[in-house]
Structures are given as C-alpha cells and as structure tokens.
Write an enzyme that holds these catalytic residues in place. Structure first.
Site, mmCIF file in Angstrom:
data_model
loop_
_atom_site.group_PDB
_atom_site.id
_atom_site.type_symbol
_atom_site.label_atom_id
_atom_site.label_comp_id
_atom_site.label_asym_id
_atom_site.label_seq_id
_atom_site.Cartn_x
_atom_site.Cartn_y
_atom_site.Cartn_z
ATOM 1 N N SER A 44 0.831 -1.205 0.000
ATOM 2 C CA SER A 44 0.000 0.000 0.000
ATOM 3 C C SER A 44 0.863 1.253 0.000
ATOM 4 O O SER A 44 0.350 2.362 -0.235
ATOM 5 C CB SER A 44 -0.931 0.013 1.215
ATOM 6 O OG SER A 44 -0.244 -0.355 2.393
ATOM 7 N N ASP A 91 5.540 -6.938 2.599
ATOM 8 C CA ASP A 91 4.796 -7.438 1.445
ATOM 9 C C ASP A 91 5.736 -7.726 0.282
ATOM 10 O O ASP A 91 6.603 -6.898 -0.045
ATOM 11 C CB ASP A 91 3.777 -6.396 0.971
ATOM 12 C CG ASP A 91 2.392 -6.627 1.544
ATOM 13 O OD1 ASP A 91 2.102 -7.752 1.979
ATOM 14 O OD2 ASP A 91 1.597 -5.673 1.546
ATOM 15 N N LYS A 126 4.969 -11.410 3.235
ATOM 16 C CA LYS A 126 3.551 -11.691 3.005
ATOM 17 C C LYS A 126 3.279 -11.785 1.511
ATOM 18 O O LYS A 126 3.785 -10.972 0.735
ATOM 19 C CB LYS A 126 2.656 -10.615 3.632
ATOM 20 C CG LYS A 126 1.152 -10.888 3.444
ATOM 21 C CD LYS A 126 0.286 -9.985 4.301
ATOM 22 C CE LYS A 126 0.127 -8.600 3.761
ATOM 23 N NZ LYS A 126 -0.596 -8.556 2.450
ATOM 24 N N GLU A 151 0.067 -12.599 -1.513
ATOM 25 C CA GLU A 151 -1.353 -12.695 -1.796
ATOM 26 C C GLU A 151 -1.644 -13.965 -2.600
ATOM 27 O O GLU A 151 -0.910 -14.296 -3.525
ATOM 28 C CB GLU A 151 -1.823 -11.484 -2.601
ATOM 29 C CG GLU A 151 -1.763 -10.172 -1.835
ATOM 30 C CD GLU A 151 -2.306 -8.998 -2.665
ATOM 31 O OE1 GLU A 151 -2.835 -9.247 -3.775
ATOM 32 O OE2 GLU A 151 -2.193 -7.853 -2.205
ATOM 33 N N GLU A 181 -9.071 -10.206 3.797
ATOM 34 C CA GLU A 181 -9.511 -8.843 3.503
ATOM 35 C C GLU A 181 -10.881 -8.808 2.848
ATOM 36 O O GLU A 181 -11.137 -9.507 1.867
ATOM 37 C CB GLU A 181 -8.487 -8.143 2.594
ATOM 38 C CG GLU A 181 -8.853 -6.717 2.243
ATOM 39 C CD GLU A 181 -7.723 -5.944 1.568
ATOM 40 O OE1 GLU A 181 -7.949 -4.771 1.225
ATOM 41 O OE2 GLU A 181 -6.623 -6.512 1.390
#
Length: 271
Positions: free
Chosen positions: A52, A90, A120, A122, A189
């Site tokens: 982000s 991330d 991390k 996704e 999320e």
C-alpha cells in the site's frame, strides 16, 4: 498477565500463543523509520510494510507499480525504527507469481536487505508452490486471502469478496492449504464476517482481518487511513482514530502565516 504486556519481542510463536489464549493481535502498516518508531513504541504487535506504500507514499492508483527494490527500501527503513513488533514485508506484484524460483530469490533479498521477520504473499492454491519454496528456506510467510489488491485487474473491482458459495469454499480451502504449508498467519480482507469467523475457528494459525468482522484473531489497518491523513478512502470497515490531515494542514497554515508576517523566527529562535 497478558502475552502482549509480558513480551519484549514479538515472534511468530508469540502470535500463536496469543491466538491460543484468545488475545487479539494488533497490526498496522508503516513505511518509514519515524512512523515505525512511534507505532512500535505505542505497543503494536505486528507492523506490515505494505505494498500500500504504492498508494499512500508514491501516489499510485493501485499497488501494482511498486517494485521489489522500493519495498526493500521501505522495509529496511521501518526495521531500523522497531524494537518490539514483528515486521512483515509485502512481496510486490511480479516478485513471486508464476515462478517459485524467482519467489524464493525475492524473499531472500527482502530478508537479507531489510532484516525483517517475515514476508507476506497474496493468493492461495495458485501461489502455493512459491510459498512452499520460500518456507523451505526457513523464511516465515504470512498469507493473504479474500480481496487481494494485486489482482485488481482480474476482479475489476475492490468490492467485497467471497459472497457466493463457490468463492467462499475456495477461500476456506485455501486457508487450510496455507496452514498445512506452514504459513504462520493469514490476512483476510473484505469478506463477510461470518465467513472470516468460520476460517478463524477452523485453522490453528492466527487470522488477521481487514474488513472481515470481529470474529477473527486480530485486525490490520493502513496507518494513513486510520490516522486520517488520507481523506479520500472511507470504506465501512475503516475507523478513523484521528484527523491528522486537518491538524497538519492547520499547522502548516500557521507556519506560513508566521513566516509571511515576520513573526517566525522571533528573538528567542535565532542565534
């Protein structure tokens, strides 16, 4: 005494203990030394160096443009300001999808060049090979299911995920796969609260929610959203704990006025 107050350094084992004891896990993003220092000293359990940063630090519309080198820069900056929290970085878009060898190389670079505690990724089954390869090198991995912003062009929207049965069942299936592979925690999320609660009950590893209700093991927010620095983002799940935008704008305005009027610096503020 709670695990949080007794622990001097948060580890993946500490997070497991917190889940076992029913103690909620607090997690926020940070992208630089100064902010990370404040967040860490306040007692946060986990600091996420989120991709982000692409949005709140670089002004991009999505998380896709941020590079591995940029994430390493942010990660290294954050780690220098942290003494207690677990720091997770991330892995950015393009650094692990479809190529498990590249995924391992990316994760190794992050760990070596930032001194962070974990990475991390996704995705679920589609990135399982990459996760397994990273874990085989002894690098802790946090998963991320539900709304996965790096897949925005596939979804075409940031709307709530897993409302239909098929997608919900896939999310549950993926959560079990990530647990079995060896992930130490999973971020979920923007999914229905009942689904996230079910996942948190079914798996033994901590589930950290963002827009996933209160039945999970912890919560994460983007710090610029939570502090009210970013005013454009107002989803239902966001609670603003401050309005730093207004405070900072006011302070800058006062500074400008004092400079223009000659009030700053005064006699006590010069040599």
């Amino acid at each position: 005494m709670s695990t949080q107050s007794a622990v001097k350094v948060v580890t993946t084992h500490v997070l497991s203990e917190m889940k076992l004891k029913g103690e909620k896990i607090s997690m926020l993003t940070s992208y630089d030394y100064s902010m990370a220092r404040i967040v860490d000293q306040a007692g946060i359990d986990v600091i996420l160096v989120g991709d982000s940063a692409s949005n709140v630090m670089a002004g991009n519309e999505t998380t896709l443009p941020i590079t591995l080198d940029q994430m390493i820069y942010h990660g290294a900056s954050v780690v220098k300001g942290v003494k207690r929290a677990l720091v997770v970085v991330d892995m950015p878009f393009g650094s692990y999808q479809g190529n498990s060898k590249e995924a391992l190389n990316s994760a190794i670079r992050i760990m070596k060049e930032t001194a962070a505690d974990a990475v991390k990724l996704e995705g679920g089954e589609e990135v399982l090979e990459s996760i397994q390869r990273i874990l085989s090198a002894g690098i802790p991995v946090m998963g991320h299911l539900g709304l996965t912003p790096q897949s925005i062009h596939k979804f075409g929207t940031y709307a709530i995920r897993a409302k239909d049965t098929d997608e919900a069942e896939k999310l549950i299936h993926d959560a079990h796969l990530l647990e079995e592979a060896g992930c130490f925690a999973i971020v979920i999320e923007k999914v229905p609260a009942t689904l996230a609660t079910r996942v948190a009950k079914e798996v033994s590893i901590p589930i950290i929610g963002i827009g996933a209700g209160g039945g999970v093991d912890g919560q994460v927010l983007v710090i610029h959203d939570m502090l009210g620095i970013n005013q454009e983002f107002s989803p239902r799940f966001l609670r603003r704990y401050h309005n730093l935008f207004a405070e900072m704008s006011g302070a800058v305005g006062n500074y400008i006025a004092d400079v223009k009027s000659g009030d700053f610096p005064n006699e006590r503020e010069q040599y």
